[in-house]
Design a protein around this motif. Structure first.
Motif, PDB file in Angstrom:
ATOM      1  N   ARG A   1      22.874 -14.838  -3.457  1.00 48.78           N
ATOM      2  CA  ARG A   1      22.088 -15.615  -4.520  1.00 48.78           C
ATOM      3  C   ARG A   1      22.260 -17.061  -4.469  1.00 48.78           C
ATOM      4  NH1 ARG A   1      20.954 -13.182  -9.118  1.00 48.78           N
ATOM      5  NH2 ARG A   1      22.308 -11.510  -9.103  1.00 48.78           N
ATOM      6  N   GLU A   2      23.018 -17.597  -4.296  1.00 51.72           N
ATOM      7  CA  GLU A   2      23.329 -19.175  -4.180  1.00 51.72           C
ATOM      8  C   GLU A   2      22.564 -19.601  -3.021  1.00 51.72           C
ATOM      9  OE1 GLU A   2      27.476 -20.313  -5.901  1.00 51.72           O
ATOM     10  OE2 GLU A   2      27.220 -18.061  -5.245  1.00 51.72           O
ATOM     11  N   LEU A   3      22.216 -18.819  -2.125  1.00 46.10           N
ATOM     12  CA  LEU A   3      21.620 -19.473  -0.856  1.00 46.10           C
ATOM     13  C   LEU A   3      20.031 -19.250  -0.657  1.00 46.10           C
ATOM     14  CD1 LEU A   3      23.874 -17.919   2.030  1.00 46.10           C
ATOM     15  CD2 LEU A   3      23.886 -20.131   1.405  1.00 46.10           C
ATOM     16  N   CYS A   4      19.586 -18.505  -1.920  1.00 42.73           N
ATOM     17  CA  CYS A   4      18.359 -18.232  -1.897  1.00 42.73           C
ATOM     18  C   CYS A   4      17.388 -19.059  -2.766  1.00 42.73           C
ATOM     19  CB  CYS A   4      17.979 -16.731  -2.577  1.00 42.73           C
ATOM     20  SG  CYS A   4      16.376 -16.130  -2.585  1.00 42.73           S
ATOM     21  N   LEU A   5      16.221 -19.615  -2.346  1.00 44.19           N
ATOM     22  CA  LEU A   5      15.342 -20.462  -3.228  1.00 44.19           C
ATOM     23  C   LEU A   5      14.028 -19.789  -3.702  1.00 44.19           C
ATOM     24  CD1 LEU A   5      15.640 -23.770  -1.251  1.00 44.19           C
ATOM     25  CD2 LEU A   5      16.784 -23.115  -3.483  1.00 44.19           C
ATOM     26  N   GLY A   6      13.864 -18.675  -2.852  1.00 42.60           N
ATOM     27  CA  GLY A   6      12.490 -17.865  -3.411  1.00 42.60           C
ATOM     28  C   GLY A   6      12.371 -16.671  -2.671  1.00 42.60           C
ATOM     29  N   LEU A   7      11.630 -15.727  -3.237  1.00 39.73           N
ATOM     30  CA  LEU A   7      11.367 -14.373  -2.866  1.00 39.73           C
ATOM     31  C   LEU A   7       9.806 -14.120  -2.734  1.00 39.73           C
ATOM     32  CD1 LEU A   7      13.911 -12.142  -4.786  1.00 39.73           C
ATOM     33  CD2 LEU A   7      14.193 -13.034  -2.470  1.00 39.73           C
ATOM     34  N   GLU A   8       9.435 -13.084  -2.031  1.00 39.85           N
ATOM     35  CA  GLU A   8       8.288 -12.306  -1.929  1.00 39.85           C
ATOM     36  C   GLU A   8       8.533 -10.972  -2.125  1.00 39.85           C
ATOM     37  OE1 GLU A   8       5.181 -12.766   1.254  1.00 39.85           O
ATOM     38  OE2 GLU A   8       6.024 -11.048   1.659  1.00 39.85           O
ATOM     39  N   VAL A   9       8.116 -10.199  -3.252  1.00 33.89           N
ATOM     40  CA  VAL A   9       8.512  -8.976  -3.545  1.00 33.89           C
ATOM     41  C   VAL A   9       7.219  -8.095  -3.955  1.00 33.89           C
ATOM     42  CG1 VAL A   9       9.473  -7.889  -5.550  1.00 33.89           C
ATOM     43  CG2 VAL A   9      10.678  -9.952  -4.663  1.00 33.89           C
ATOM     44  N   VAL A  10       7.322  -7.101  -3.355  1.00 25.73           N
ATOM     45  CA  VAL A  10       6.290  -5.754  -3.926  1.00 25.73           C
ATOM     46  C   VAL A  10       7.044  -5.192  -5.211  1.00 25.73           C
ATOM     47  CG1 VAL A  10       5.167  -3.677  -3.084  1.00 25.73           C
ATOM     48  CG2 VAL A  10       5.301  -5.791  -1.614  1.00 25.73           C
ATOM     49  N   THR A  11       6.153  -5.153  -6.071  1.00 30.20           N
ATOM     50  CA  THR A  11       6.902  -4.874  -7.364  1.00 30.20           C
ATOM     51  C   THR A  11       6.649  -3.246  -7.433  1.00 30.20           C
ATOM     52  OG1 THR A  11       4.497  -4.843  -8.661  1.00 30.20           O
ATOM     53  CG2 THR A  11       5.897  -6.714  -8.549  1.00 30.20           C
ATOM     54  N   ALA A  12       6.954  -2.735  -8.472  1.00 23.08           N
ATOM     55  CA  ALA A  12       6.738  -0.934  -8.475  1.00 23.08           C
ATOM     56  C   ALA A  12       5.472  -0.516  -8.582  1.00 23.08           C
ATOM     57  CB  ALA A  12       7.777  -0.437  -9.849  1.00 23.08           C
ATOM     58  N   ALA A  13       4.565  -1.394  -9.183  1.00 21.24           N
ATOM     59  CA  ALA A  13       2.941  -1.230  -9.222  1.00 21.24           C
ATOM     60  C   ALA A  13       2.451  -1.452  -7.996  1.00 21.24           C
ATOM     61  CB  ALA A  13       2.698  -1.959 -10.341  1.00 21.24           C
ATOM     62  N   GLY A  14       3.203  -1.825  -6.997  1.00 22.59           N
ATOM     63  CA  GLY A  14       2.600  -2.255  -5.689  1.00 22.59           C
ATOM     64  C   GLY A  14       1.800  -3.594  -5.593  1.00 22.59           C
ATOM     65  N   GLU A  15       2.088  -4.362  -6.415  1.00 18.65           N
ATOM     66  CA  GLU A  15       1.437  -5.585  -6.413  1.00 18.65           C
ATOM     67  C   GLU A  15       2.488  -6.685  -5.839  1.00 18.65           C
ATOM     68  OE1 GLU A  15      -0.641  -5.951 -10.874  1.00 18.65           O
ATOM     69  OE2 GLU A  15       1.830  -6.452 -10.733  1.00 18.65           O
ATOM     70  N   VAL A  16       1.891  -7.649  -5.172  1.00 20.72           N
ATOM     71  CA  VAL A  16       2.831  -8.653  -4.388  1.00 20.72           C
ATOM     72  C   VAL A  16       3.225  -9.823  -5.332  1.00 20.72           C
ATOM     73  CG1 VAL A  16       2.958 -10.060  -2.085  1.00 20.72           C
ATOM     74  CG2 VAL A  16       1.711  -7.921  -2.174  1.00 20.72           C
ATOM     75  N   TRP A  17       4.234 -10.331  -5.577  1.00 18.44           N
ATOM     76  CA  TRP A  17       4.430 -11.444  -6.122  1.00 18.44           C
ATOM     77  C   TRP A  17       5.117 -12.390  -5.043  1.00 18.44           C
ATOM     78  CZ3 TRP A  17      10.005 -13.200  -7.323  1.00 18.44           C
ATOM     79  CH2 TRP A  17      10.042 -14.511  -7.948  1.00 18.44           C
ATOM     80  N   ASN A  18       4.105 -13.499  -4.696  1.00 22.75           N
ATOM     81  CA  ASN A  18       4.397 -14.641  -3.896  1.00 22.75           C
ATOM     82  C   ASN A  18       5.475 -15.772  -4.427  1.00 22.75           C
ATOM     83  OD1 ASN A  18       4.999 -16.484  -2.083  1.00 22.75           O
ATOM     84  ND2 ASN A  18       3.020 -16.330  -1.006  1.00 22.75           N
ATOM     85  N   GLY A  19       6.727 -15.613  -4.414  1.00 24.19           N
ATOM     86  CA  GLY A  19       7.713 -16.594  -5.058  1.00 24.19           C
ATOM     87  C   GLY A  19       8.459 -17.402  -4.226  1.00 24.19           C
TER      88      GLY A  19
ATOM     89  N   SER B   1       9.480   8.743  -5.211  1.00 29.10           N
ATOM     90  CA  SER B   1      10.224   7.830  -5.592  1.00 29.10           C
ATOM     91  C   SER B   1      10.594   7.309  -3.978  1.00 29.10           C
ATOM     92  CB  SER B   1      11.570   8.208  -6.241  1.00 29.10           C
ATOM     93  OG  SER B   1      11.972   9.155  -5.671  1.00 29.10           O
ATOM     94  N   LEU B   2      11.058   5.995  -4.050  1.00 24.42           N
ATOM     95  CA  LEU B   2      11.196   5.216  -2.966  1.00 24.42           C
ATOM     96  C   LEU B   2      12.619   4.509  -2.738  1.00 24.42           C
ATOM     97  CD1 LEU B   2       8.049   2.738  -2.954  1.00 24.42           C
ATOM     98  CD2 LEU B   2       9.182   3.854  -1.165  1.00 24.42           C
ATOM     99  N   VAL B   3      13.453   4.705  -1.538  1.00 20.67           N
ATOM    100  CA  VAL B   3      14.556   4.073  -1.390  1.00 20.67           C
ATOM    101  C   VAL B   3      14.316   3.224  -0.490  1.00 20.67           C
ATOM    102  CG1 VAL B   3      17.019   4.360  -0.632  1.00 20.67           C
ATOM    103  CG2 VAL B   3      15.401   6.363  -1.714  1.00 20.67           C
ATOM    104  N   PRO B   4      14.375   1.622  -0.894  1.00 17.24           N
ATOM    105  CA  PRO B   4      14.224   0.669   0.249  1.00 17.24           C
ATOM    106  C   PRO B   4      15.811   0.538   0.997  1.00 17.24           C
ATOM    107  CG  PRO B   4      13.925  -0.171  -1.809  1.00 17.24           C
ATOM    108  CD  PRO B   4      14.433   1.183  -2.105  1.00 17.24           C
TER     109      PRO B   4
ATOM    110  N   ARG C   1       0.881  -1.213  -0.061  1.00 14.86           N
ATOM    111  CA  ARG C   1       0.207  -0.120   0.010  1.00 14.86           C
ATOM    112  C   ARG C   1       0.924   1.224   0.074  1.00 14.86           C
ATOM    113  NH1 ARG C   1      -3.655  -1.282   4.801  1.00 14.86           N
ATOM    114  NH2 ARG C   1      -4.433   0.536   4.787  1.00 14.86           N
ATOM    115  N   VAL C   2       2.195   1.206   0.715  1.00 11.65           N
ATOM    116  CA  VAL C   2       3.114   2.313   0.621  1.00 11.65           C
ATOM    117  C   VAL C   2       3.174   2.648  -0.826  1.00 11.65           C
ATOM    118  CG1 VAL C   2       5.132   3.154   1.380  1.00 11.65           C
ATOM    119  CG2 VAL C   2       3.652   2.173   3.040  1.00 11.65           C
ATOM    120  N   VAL C   3       3.701   1.392  -1.638  1.00  7.94           N
ATOM    121  CA  VAL C   3       4.418   1.607  -2.769  1.00  7.94           C
ATOM    122  C   VAL C   3       3.325   2.260  -3.665  1.00  7.94           C
ATOM    123  CG1 VAL C   3       5.214   0.308  -4.751  1.00  7.94           C
ATOM    124  CG2 VAL C   3       5.954  -0.304  -2.382  1.00  7.94           C
ATOM    125  N   GLN C   4       1.994   1.688  -3.429  1.00  8.43           N
ATOM    126  CA  GLN C   4       0.796   2.217  -4.494  1.00  8.43           C
ATOM    127  C   GLN C   4       0.739   3.703  -4.184  1.00  8.43           C
ATOM    128  OE1 GLN C   4      -2.468  -0.424  -3.135  1.00  8.43           O
ATOM    129  NE2 GLN C   4      -1.443  -2.076  -4.017  1.00  8.43           N
TER     130      GLN C   4
END
Ligand code: FAD
Ligand code: MLT
Ligand code: ZN
Length: 475
Positions: free
Chosen positions: A165-183, A68-71, A57-60
């Motif tokens: 990178r080699e330790l990571c199997l999956g991510l959850e990301v909020v896209t620039a459009a404010g959508e949630v990608w549950n990976g 603009s946003l700085v994580p 919601r903040v990204v939206q």
């Protein structure tokens, strides 16, 4: 932004995360000043969401207001990537409150954790459950999982376990459009099209906000044994590394090198810290073996390696830690170097990688060229030799004003070092990323084709350039 619009915008943010978690007044320097004190920014506001939904919601809200946003995670980055620019128009999105460990799956050897979890907290929780989360670096008391992923951080265990990178199997990301990608997959095999996870890892907050990740775990080793050795040259250190690979194989979990001047800075700024071998041998090495058999087995392996190395002449002297606290003390010497260097004053950092076999020649040639062009410049040379990653850093000559040296000499110094890196087919950023400090250099050293593809990706995912703009790429 007009004052009325600003007030409405801030109220929207307050509605999403709570009034106490939108900071726009008072001293915000903890979020605005980068760790190396290279740039003081000015935030429109610091926003501290507590959940993925709040981040979305903040990204939206930011997208709607074209802000603009700085994580930001622990703000320990080395390349000025997590602090706002000086315009006062950017929101710092601090992930610090999103710090839960969501699930540890023992059978799957994975842990799912929120982005704001401090690395050391994660290490300790995994250790308590009998597992090793191997990512490790001197900033682990402050840096976060999200920052580690954002920068694809390396650290001191890469030689065995790889980087983030080699330790990571999956991510959850909020896209620039404010959508949630549950990976958040814990899958080790998944060839269903483009691997989006690898796109976001190392993107330094320019493509989206990482809110959680599923990371690999390893069984805790029975024993970890640390040695500290002095070596006559970098060639000898490389020879010792080869021997260590041969004799220890996957048991070799750390191999760090430290130049004489880097160690002198530790002695000077942390005199209470004992450092073996007071003499100024050109280089010392910290090496670590992890063993799933027993402590006696680990010690025998390490001692046999060092005996052979002493006979070969690639080691001059060596100590093996007798217990955990001695091992920690030896590692602490290595980990104190960046802090000692910061105490010594502003400095020029080159976080470079070169094929291990070519590192001695690179250093010989480049040291000589630097001394010719910048007489008296002091080389703080150390790093992750096992990964071919040097922190080939430079301190102003004795008595020189560090700030003036930096202002006048950083550009020509970088030009010299990076030209050498190119000549040796290396990388100008091994593990710290690009941020804003290296953005111009990336444009000079990366292939135009690669830069074109990167720009296309950035514009496809963040068409309005609101995610950490000005970092990594100039559009
Ligand atoms: P920050 O500094 O807050 O952010 C770094 C970048 O990641 C920024 O571009 C930011 O926008 C982005 N980011 C942060 N969180 C997110 C998120 N949730 N989603 C998307 N993007 C995000 N680094 C190494 O690789 N190896 C080392 O050995 C090492 N040693 C260090 C030792 C010291 C003493 C210090 C001070 C730093 C060291 N670093 C090292 C650098 C730094 O600690 C790492 O880069 C670390 O991964 C940064 O984590 P952070 O949480 O502080 O991120
Ligand atoms: C380290 O390995 O200690 C850091 O990455 C180095 C640095 O401060 O440049
Ligand atoms: Zn490092």
């Amino acid at each position: 932004m007009h004052p009325n619009e600003l007030s409405v915008f801030l109220q929207t943010l307050q509605t999403i995360v709570g009034t106490a978690h939108v900071l726009s007044e008072g001293d915000l320097s903890a979020w605005e000043l980068d760790w190396r004190k290279r740039e003081q920014g000015k935030a429109l506001a610091v926003v501290r969401p507590a959940s993925t939904d709040e981040v979305a919601r903040v990204v939206q809200a930011c997208a709607a207001a074209q802000v603009s946003l700085v994580p930001q995670g622990g703000n320990t980055g080395m390349v000025v990537g997590s602090t706002p620019d000086a315009s006062g128009t950017q929101v710092v999105l601090s992930l610090a409150r999103m710090n839960r460990i969501r699930q540890l799956d023992a059978a799957n050897l994975t842990v799912t954790v929120e982005a704001g979890c401090v690395l050391q907290t994660l290490q300790e929780a995994c250790e308590a459950a009998g597992f090793l989360y191997p990512l490790s670096m001197a900033s682990e008391g402050s840096c976060t999982v999200g920052g580690n992923l954002g920068t694809n951080a390396g650290g001191t265990q890469v030689v065995r376990y790889g980087n983030t990178r080699e330790l990571c199997l999956g991510l959850e990301v909020v896209t620039a459009a404010g959508e949630v990608w549950n990976g958040l997959s814990g899958l080790r095999k998944d060839n269903t099209g483009y691997d989006l996870r690898h796109l976001f890892i190392g993107s330094e907050g320019t493509l989206g906000v990482i809110t959680a990740a599923t990371m690999k775990l390893f069984p805790s080793p029975k024993s970890m044994m640390t040695a500290y050795a002095s070596v006559p040259s970098l060639d000898a250190a490389v020879e010792l590394l080869g021997l260590a690979h041969q004799k220890l194989s996957s048991g070799l979990t750390g191999f760090e090198v430290m130049g004489a001047f880097a160690l002198r800075l530790v002695r000077k700024h942390f005199p209470q810290q004992p450092v073996p071998f007071e003499g100024d041998d050109p280089f010392c090495v910290v090496l670590e073996v992890s063993d799933h058999d027993s402590e006696a087995h680990a010690r025998a392996l390490l001692e046999s390696l060092l005996e052979e190395a002493l006979q070969d002449g690639c080691v001059l002297d060596a100590v093996v830690a007798e217990n955990l606290s001695q091992a920690r003390a030896l590692w602490h010497i290595r980990e104190s170097i960046p802090l000692a260097q910061a105490q010594e004053g502003l400095n020029i950092k080159h976080d470079i990688s070169i094929a291990v076999s070519r590192i001695p020649d690179f250093v010989r040639e480049t040291d000589a060229a630097i001394q010719e062009a910048f007489p008296g410049a002091r080389m703080v040379n150390y790093g992750h030799l096992g990964d071919g990653n040097l922190h080939y850093n430079v301190q102003a000559p004795v008595g020189a004003d560090a700030e003036a040296f930096l202002r006048a000499q950083e550009k020509p110094m970088n030009a010299l070092v990076y030209a050498q890196v190119d000549r040796f087919n290396g990388s100008i950023s091994a593990e710290h990323g690009i941020g804003s400090l290296k953005r111009e250099k990336l444009a000079e050293h990366k292939s135009p084709v690669a830069l074109g593809v990167m720009r296309a990706i950035k514009l496809a995912l963040d068409p309005h350039n609101l995610m950490n703009p000005g970092r990594v790429l100039k559009l």
